[in-house]
Design a protein around this motif. Structure first.
Motif, PDB file in Angstrom:
ATOM      1  N   ARG A  99       4.640   8.186  -0.723  1.00  0.00           N
ATOM      2  CA  ARG A  99       4.867   7.548   0.577  1.00  0.00           C
ATOM      3  C   ARG A  99       4.401   6.103   0.515  1.00  0.00           C
ATOM      4  O   ARG A  99       3.327   5.806  -0.005  1.00  0.00           O
ATOM      5  N   ILE A 100       5.203   5.206   1.073  1.00  0.00           N
ATOM      6  CA  ILE A 100       4.836   3.793   1.145  1.00  0.00           C
ATOM      7  C   ILE A 100       4.315   3.499   2.550  1.00  0.00           C
ATOM      8  O   ILE A 100       4.949   3.850   3.536  1.00  0.00           O
ATOM      9  N   ARG A 125       0.848  -1.201   0.000  1.00  0.00           N
ATOM     10  CA  ARG A 125       0.000   0.000   0.000  1.00  0.00           C
ATOM     11  C   ARG A 125       0.873   1.237   0.000  1.00  0.00           C
ATOM     12  O   ARG A 125       1.899   1.280   0.664  1.00  0.00           O
ATOM     13  N   PHE A 126       0.435   2.267  -0.744  1.00  0.00           N
ATOM     14  CA  PHE A 126       1.226   3.491  -0.873  1.00  0.00           C
ATOM     15  C   PHE A 126       0.337   4.650  -1.302  1.00  0.00           C
ATOM     16  O   PHE A 126      -0.812   4.458  -1.706  1.00  0.00           O
ATOM     17  N   TYR A 127       0.887   5.865  -1.193  1.00  0.00           N
ATOM     18  CA  TYR A 127       0.189   7.093  -1.585  1.00  0.00           C
ATOM     19  C   TYR A 127       0.937   7.786  -2.708  1.00  0.00           C
ATOM     20  O   TYR A 127       2.167   7.740  -2.777  1.00  0.00           O
ATOM     21  N   GLU A 151      15.155  11.196  -0.041  1.00  0.00           N
ATOM     22  CA  GLU A 151      14.935   9.913  -0.701  1.00  0.00           C
ATOM     23  C   GLU A 151      13.586   9.912  -1.401  1.00  0.00           C
ATOM     24  O   GLU A 151      12.640  10.563  -0.941  1.00  0.00           O
ATOM     25  N   ILE A 152      13.514   9.172  -2.499  1.00  0.00           N
ATOM     26  CA  ILE A 152      12.264   9.029  -3.236  1.00  0.00           C
ATOM     27  C   ILE A 152      11.869   7.555  -3.218  1.00  0.00           C
ATOM     28  O   ILE A 152      12.628   6.709  -3.702  1.00  0.00           O
ATOM     29  N   PRO A 153      10.694   7.229  -2.662  1.00  0.00           N
ATOM     30  CA  PRO A 153      10.251   5.832  -2.678  1.00  0.00           C
ATOM     31  C   PRO A 153       9.925   5.394  -4.108  1.00  0.00           C
ATOM     32  O   PRO A 153       9.156   6.052  -4.811  1.00  0.00           O
ATOM     33  N   ILE A 154      10.520   4.282  -4.518  1.00  0.00           N
ATOM     34  CA  ILE A 154      10.304   3.754  -5.863  1.00  0.00           C
ATOM     35  C   ILE A 154       9.934   2.280  -5.753  1.00  0.00           C
ATOM     36  O   ILE A 154      10.614   1.506  -5.082  1.00  0.00           O
ATOM     37  N   GLU A 165      -4.722   6.752  -2.205  1.00  0.00           N
ATOM     38  CA  GLU A 165      -4.028   5.546  -1.764  1.00  0.00           C
ATOM     39  C   GLU A 165      -4.267   4.420  -2.752  1.00  0.00           C
ATOM     40  O   GLU A 165      -5.377   4.219  -3.246  1.00  0.00           O
ATOM     41  N   PHE A 166      -3.196   3.666  -3.029  1.00  0.00           N
ATOM     42  CA  PHE A 166      -3.243   2.569  -3.984  1.00  0.00           C
ATOM     43  C   PHE A 166      -2.575   1.342  -3.388  1.00  0.00           C
ATOM     44  O   PHE A 166      -1.871   1.427  -2.376  1.00  0.00           O
TER      45      PHE A 166
END
Length: 177
Positions: A121-122, A33-35, A102-105, A41-42
């Motif tokens: 965001r994760i 789950r992440f935004y 940092e970039i969540p990937i 939210e997905f």
């Protein structure tokens, strides 16, 4: 070995041996789950995720004259992968803030194709019941082709968790635009 009465954990005597509980088996399937920056939210199925990364923005190489959805490329253990702003790909107007440490990937994979999806965001991994998915009711038209459905969260239908189809995202013609 653990059920053996002669096996005692360090720090415990034989009369203090801890009791082990049987873990309940989770229901549903494992999802990440992440935004995205707009606050939507997905979720993505864990089976389609190759890896989750958090590189510094300067580790991405911007590439000129490509789709504005693409942030650049990233070296993932010797393999160069494209990184995209998932929110903008799905039609959000809010671009991803790349001015941060940092970039969540989320690196998704299908067959031999890997794509990095940059998100805001994760949240984490969660077991979700795919039998509880509803048809997309409130999703924007540009997002619908990439959705498998949505879960209604809480009592109000205004809060939803949308399940993405990573194969449709990877194979989209939007990357050529």
């Amino acid at each position: 070995m653990v059920g053996n009465p002669d096996f005692i954990l360090p720090g415990f005597s034989s009369d203090q041996a801890p009791e082990f509980q049987e873990l309940e088996s989770p229901e549903g399937e494992l999802h990440l789950r992440f935004y995205v920056p707009s606050g939507n939210e997905f979720a993505l199925p864990a089976m389609g995720i190759r890896e989750v990364l958090s590189p510094a923005p300067d580790r991405m190489t911007p590439i000129p004259n490509v789709s504005p959805l693409l942030l650049g490329t990233l070296n993932m253990r010797g393999r160069v992968i494209w990184v995209a702003d998932l929110g903008q790909f799905l039609g959000d107007q809010t671009p991803l803030n790349t001015d941060r440490p940092e970039i969540p990937i989320i690196a998704v994979e299908d067959q031999d194709t890997i794509l990095g999806l940059a998100v805001d965001r994760i949240v984490g991994m969660h077991w979700l019941d795919v039998d509880q998915l509803h048809a997309q009711s409130s999703a924007p038209d540009g997002m619908v082709p990439f959705l498998r459905g949505e879960w209604l969260l809480g009592d109000e239908a205004s809060q939803v968790l949308r399940l993405l189809d990573q194969v449709k995202i990877l194979r989209s013609a939007r990357w050529a635009a």
